[in-house]
Enzyme design. Structure first.
Site, PDB file in Angstrom:
ATOM      1  N   SER A  60       0.715  -1.149   0.000  1.00  0.00           N
ATOM      2  CA  SER A  60       0.002   0.145  -0.091  1.00  0.00           C
ATOM      3  C   SER A  60       0.906   1.387  -0.014  1.00  0.00           C
ATOM      4  O   SER A  60       0.365   2.292  -0.214  1.00  0.00           O
ATOM      5  CB  SER A  60      -0.914  -0.067   1.246  1.00  0.00           C
ATOM      6  OG  SER A  60      -2.004  -0.825   0.841  1.00  0.00           O
TER       7      SER A  60
ATOM      8  N   LYS B 132       0.260   3.437  -2.904  1.00  0.00           N
ATOM      9  CA  LYS B 132      -1.029   4.375  -3.061  1.00  0.00           C
ATOM     10  C   LYS B 132      -0.667   5.658  -2.983  1.00  0.00           C
ATOM     11  O   LYS B 132      -0.952   6.839  -3.626  1.00  0.00           O
ATOM     12  CB  LYS B 132      -1.737   3.773  -1.823  1.00  0.00           C
ATOM     13  CG  LYS B 132      -2.580   2.411  -2.035  1.00  0.00           C
ATOM     14  CD  LYS B 132      -3.297   2.212  -0.907  1.00  0.00           C
ATOM     15  CE  LYS B 132      -4.349   0.981  -1.105  1.00  0.00           C
ATOM     16  NZ  LYS B 132      -3.556  -0.230  -1.010  1.00  0.00           N
TER      17      LYS B 132
ATOM     18  N   TYR C  45      -3.625  -2.483 -10.156  1.00  0.00           N
ATOM     19  CA  TYR C  45      -3.428  -2.393  -8.930  1.00  0.00           C
ATOM     20  C   TYR C  45      -2.516  -3.199  -8.249  1.00  0.00           C
ATOM     21  O   TYR C  45      -1.684  -3.093  -7.506  1.00  0.00           O
ATOM     22  CB  TYR C  45      -4.983  -2.470  -8.375  1.00  0.00           C
ATOM     23  CG  TYR C  45      -5.019  -2.421  -6.749  1.00  0.00           C
ATOM     24  CD1 TYR C  45      -4.714  -1.164  -6.083  1.00  0.00           C
ATOM     25  CD2 TYR C  45      -5.066  -3.555  -5.959  1.00  0.00           C
ATOM     26  CE1 TYR C  45      -4.600  -1.321  -4.635  1.00  0.00           C
ATOM     27  CE2 TYR C  45      -5.094  -3.862  -4.782  1.00  0.00           C
ATOM     28  CZ  TYR C  45      -4.877  -2.627  -3.877  1.00  0.00           C
ATOM     29  OH  TYR C  45      -4.676  -2.500  -2.452  1.00  0.00           O
TER      30      TYR C  45
ATOM     31  N   TYR D 254      -4.435   3.325   8.098  1.00  0.00           N
ATOM     32  CA  TYR D 254      -5.886   3.063   8.486  1.00  0.00           C
ATOM     33  C   TYR D 254      -6.473   3.256   9.831  1.00  0.00           C
ATOM     34  O   TYR D 254      -6.352   4.262  10.012  1.00  0.00           O
ATOM     35  CB  TYR D 254      -5.779   1.354   8.144  1.00  0.00           C
ATOM     36  CG  TYR D 254      -4.756   1.148   6.769  1.00  0.00           C
ATOM     37  CD1 TYR D 254      -5.137   1.579   5.746  1.00  0.00           C
ATOM     38  CD2 TYR D 254      -3.683   0.241   7.198  1.00  0.00           C
ATOM     39  CE1 TYR D 254      -4.585   1.432   4.602  1.00  0.00           C
ATOM     40  CE2 TYR D 254      -2.655  -0.022   5.926  1.00  0.00           C
ATOM     41  CZ  TYR D 254      -3.293   0.492   4.624  1.00  0.00           C
ATOM     42  OH  TYR D 254      -2.400   0.279   3.653  1.00  0.00           O
TER      43      TYR D 254
ATOM     44  N   VAL E 220       1.161  -3.741   3.889  1.00  0.00           N
ATOM     45  CA  VAL E 220       1.007  -5.265   4.630  1.00  0.00           C
ATOM     46  C   VAL E 220       2.344  -6.033   4.570  1.00  0.00           C
ATOM     47  O   VAL E 220       2.310  -7.153   5.256  1.00  0.00           O
ATOM     48  CB  VAL E 220      -0.222  -5.892   4.273  1.00  0.00           C
ATOM     49  CG1 VAL E 220      -1.277  -5.603   4.930  1.00  0.00           C
ATOM     50  CG2 VAL E 220      -0.391  -6.214   2.827  1.00  0.00           C
TER      51      VAL E 220
END
Ligand code: GLN
Length: 304
Positions: A63, A66, A188, A240, A258
């Site tokens: 992530s 992103k 993605y 998060y 992760v």
């Protein structure tokens, strides 16, 4: 500031945490790694690098990609992004479906999976080869051509990514994906699979600490206010549903993945990347979060 000595102190102090955490295994290819790995790298705005432990070992950035996807989308679409993605913390897990239904397919922010799928869709609408373009963009940000996809990770995620597949189809049903869900997902998954070291990630993030410019050639990546927007989103949405705890303890904008990487930046001073694959219950690196907390405590440098 003796950054090297501080990294050595941190390395020693996090050792007991390494045995206490679990690595992500919902993507089968990520299951097989020792939670004992730990690396950290700092790049200062003067161009000095400091590193410790496994800082030169590659891992999939997951992530953290992103941040780079959002940067690329901002260059392509500017403020139009915010018609299709929000800017509020989600307070839910990174792969949660629940909010999407009552918020009509508009993801809370670009750093949860749903938001990153919409951002990836925007990139795809401009460029057929979205994943190759993002890789080339990251190579430019890191000033390093030696960055590639980990195709085993991309394949593994494609084979088992039922939740992401559901998210993409759900968003599509609300009309907030313009491209075919399978094409968005393919790009993605490739973005998440990009393999980098802590040192390479610290380089790729330094433009955020430097008002949107690459320090080695002054090339403008984004305008200073756009760099501000990206860092603000990292602070409020980058980790998060433990984003409050992270801001409280670390005091820097950061983005986790992760596989256990976390990239954080201190405007005007440095970018720092830590990697340790063992995660806490919210999917952020357990030792990595502690290491960053120690880093801002021992240096006395944070945004607050
Ligand atoms: N590839 C991962 C996923 O989509 C990225 C999630 C993460 O790093 N938090 O599930």
């Amino acid at each position: 500031m003796n950054y090297q000595k501080i990294l050595e102190e941190i390395h020693a102090e996090v050792q007991p945490l390494l045995a206490k955490s679990h690595v992500a295994d919902y993507i089968p290819e990520l299951a097989h790694i020792s939670p004992k790995k730990f690396g950290m790298a700092v790049l200062t705005s003067e161009g000095e690098t400091f590193q410790i432990g496994d800082a030169t070992e590659k891992f999939s950035i997951q992530s953290i990609s992103k941040v780079f996807a959002l940067t690329l989308a901002m260059r392509l679409e500017g403020d139009a992004i915010w018609k299709r993605v929000g800017r509020e913390p989600s307070g839910t897990a990174f792969n949660s479906l629940v909010q999407l239904e009552y918020e009509q397919g508009i993801p809370r922010n670009p750093f949860i999976n749903a938001g990153a799928l919409v951002i990836t869709d925007m990139i795809l609408s401009h460029l057929d080869n979205a994943h190759e373009t993002l890789l080339a963009f990251i190579q430019k940000l890191a000033n390093n051509k030696n960055i590639v996809f980990d195709l085993n990770v991309a394949r593994s995620e494609k084979e088992t990514g039922y939740l992401n597949i559901a998210l993409a189809n759900f968003i599509k049903s609300f009309g907030n994906l313009k491209n075919a869900p399978e094409n968005v997902l393919n790009a993605y998954f490739h973005h998440c699979s990009i393999a980098m070291t802590c040192t390479e990630l610290a380089h790729a993030g330094i433009f955020l600490a430097n008002k949107g410019k690459l320090p080695w050639n002054n090339e403008k990546i984004v305008a200073p206010n756009q760099a501000k927007y990206i860092k603000s989103l990292m602070l409020t949405c980058g980790t998060y549903d433990s984003v409050g705890d992270f801001a409280y303890r670390v005091g820097l904008p950061g983005k986790s993945g992760v596989r256990g990487g976390i990239l954080a930046v201190m405007p005007g001073k440095f970018s720092v990347c830590v990697w340790s694959p063992g995660l806490n219950e919210t999917g952020n690196s357990l030792a990595g979060t502690k290491a960053l907390e120690l880093f801002t405590t021992l240096t006395g440098i944070s945004i607050f």
